[in-house]
Design an enzyme around this catalytic site. Sequence first.
Site, PDB file in Angstrom:
ATOM      1  N   CYS A 104      -1.469   5.879   9.173  1.00 22.84           N
ATOM      2  CA  CYS A 104      -1.524   4.626   8.195  1.00 22.84           C
ATOM      3  C   CYS A 104      -2.760   4.545   7.667  1.00 22.84           C
ATOM      4  CB  CYS A 104      -2.351   3.231  10.174  1.00 22.84           C
ATOM      5  SG  CYS A 104      -3.319   4.151  10.897  1.00 22.84           S
ATOM      6  N   ARG A 140       0.559  -1.674  -0.004  1.00 23.35           N
ATOM      7  CA  ARG A 140       0.117   0.041  -0.241  1.00 23.35           C
ATOM      8  C   ARG A 140       0.808   1.140  -0.119  1.00 23.35           C
ATOM      9  NH1 ARG A 140      -4.536  -0.413   4.631  1.00 23.35           N
ATOM     10  NH2 ARG A 140      -5.913   2.163   2.048  1.00 23.35           N
TER      11      ARG A 140
END
Length: 278
Positions: free
Chosen positions: A233, A175
């Site tokens: 995050c 990611r």
Amino acid sequence: MNPLITAAELADELASGTPPVLLDVRYRLGGPPGRPEYEAGHVPGAVYVDMDAELAAPAGPAGRHPLPDLDAFAETMRRAGVSGDRPVVVYDGGQGWSAARAWWMLRYTGHPSVRVLDGGLAAWTASGGALGTDVPSPKTGDFAAAPGALPLLTADEAAALARRGVLLDARAGERYRGEVEPIDRVAGHIPGALSAPTTENLAADGTFRPSADLAGRFSALGATPDAEVGVYCGSGVSAAQEVLALAVAGVPAALYVGSWSEWSADPTRPVATGAQPG
């Protein structure tokens, strides 16, 4: 104070005359609330706290898990029996994400003594700890939220920190690199951020790695006790676990709660892809 407590230590404290307040914060990203699992069996005396409904506000421009209204959060904590002068222990299913969010919320709002059960419920049962199904009705606590005890980053502050200090991206490496993005609007990372997946904070049994190992891991990324460090995050939940791991390593760190879900929702903000910067 060590922000972690082992299952054996928790058992001793629960058997003492002054047990800690115990919060069950089981949660699965994208899954149903953890209350059914809690009702099926939990550490005796634990009160359930809902990650989505009580530790976050509804998703919106500020991200998928923005901070909750702090008055409402304090009321939730008081209903759970939390007082300012009584230690609190939080646990989840073992990954440490939602337990760390509860730990961070309580510490951010001024509670002086909060610990996470190392390894979560799995560590408790593996140590021979019993489970109960009785739902306690604790005496109302007196906790009052006094925000600001831990550092918090806005999007602009996170961008600036990536340029002058160390900004860690706690998501999975793919990611970060922009190879996949299963949730948010665009793939990639905040320019200047370094990849530091939360999976590398844990040992094979789900407990946190020893403090010396974590200190070595973070030091290799420039995150040392004398550095300015921040973490983000996807939506500010797993990043709390990284802030906790940094605390175990002796490294203070700020949390960008909005994280990638807030950053990527704004098309004017820059996006970087590829391997982490040299």
